[in-house]
Design a protein around this motif. Sequence first.
Motif, PDB file in Angstrom:
ATOM      1  N   PRO A  44      19.047  15.197   9.553  1.00 10.20           N
ATOM      2  CA  PRO A  44      19.886  14.977   7.887  1.00 10.20           C
ATOM      3  C   PRO A  44      19.337  16.379   7.105  1.00 10.20           C
ATOM      4  CG  PRO A  44      18.641  12.714   8.541  1.00 10.20           C
ATOM      5  CD  PRO A  44      18.443  14.796   9.620  1.00 10.20           C
ATOM      6  N   TRP A  79      16.777  12.614   3.060  1.00 11.10           N
ATOM      7  CA  TRP A  79      17.635  12.667   4.094  1.00 11.10           C
ATOM      8  C   TRP A  79      16.052  11.399   4.790  1.00 11.10           C
ATOM      9  CZ3 TRP A  79      12.851  14.539   7.235  1.00 11.10           C
ATOM     10  CH2 TRP A  79      12.017  15.112   6.519  1.00 11.10           C
ATOM     11  N   GLU A 126      17.698   8.953   5.680  1.00 12.75           N
ATOM     12  CA  GLU A 126      18.746   9.448   7.316  1.00 12.75           C
ATOM     13  C   GLU A 126      18.250   9.284   7.882  1.00 12.75           C
ATOM     14  OE1 GLU A 126      20.822  11.877   5.009  1.00 12.75           O
ATOM     15  OE2 GLU A 126      22.200  10.779   3.864  1.00 12.75           O
ATOM     16  N   GLU A 147      17.109   5.419   9.569  1.00 16.03           N
ATOM     17  CA  GLU A 147      18.772   4.736  10.290  1.00 16.03           C
ATOM     18  C   GLU A 147      19.593   5.577  11.617  1.00 16.03           C
ATOM     19  OE1 GLU A 147      21.474   5.426   6.864  1.00 16.03           O
ATOM     20  OE2 GLU A 147      19.791   3.962   5.513  1.00 16.03           O
ATOM     21  N   GLN A 148      19.135   6.801  11.290  1.00 21.53           N
ATOM     22  CA  GLN A 148      19.220   7.596  12.428  1.00 21.53           C
ATOM     23  C   GLN A 148      18.909   7.300  14.165  1.00 21.53           C
ATOM     24  OE1 GLN A 148      19.904  12.155  11.612  1.00 21.53           O
ATOM     25  NE2 GLN A 148      19.688  12.283  13.996  1.00 21.53           N
TER      26      GLN A 148
END
Length: 167
Positions: free
Chosen positions: A74, A79, A82, A85-86
């Motif tokens: 990200p 970022w 993210e 979350e990824q």
Amino acid sequence: MNDIYEEIADRIRGQVTDLEHLVQRVLMAWSHGTSSQDDKEISLDSVALNLHGFYSGLERLFELISRHVDQSVPAGEMWHRELLEQMGQEIRNVRPAVISSGRVSSLDELRRFRHLVRNVYTFNLLPGRMESLVLDLPELWSEVKAELLAFADFLSEVAKQTNDPEP
């Protein structure tokens, strides 16, 4: 690609030891700070620093996985969120979720606290806010550690399968 998977698996296993050490330092500093008023501020500083280090260590592993396994890191202002979350998502035909979705929200609390530590003076940190992070840390770490080690085993298995010649 096969060798990098085994390298990442080894890195995860090695980092688990370091992260375990940070968890123990958080708990030790917290217990010391709550029993001795004279050292309370110093103990709180130590707790904040080690919580910061703990999440930063996890995030470095997440970045490594993102870069070399997912091949998608990200970018942009959000970022850090993210990336977390990824790690809570399965990437079809690539990898299972590194951590469960339930852990994402708990780790997000630590991510936000780390951001706070980076951006305010430590004497402005609230002990009551830190208390819930510290008290939840042993169980959270136990669960995250198990998930990280399971993911390391997954990477090792993928590396082994791709290195073994077909019969």
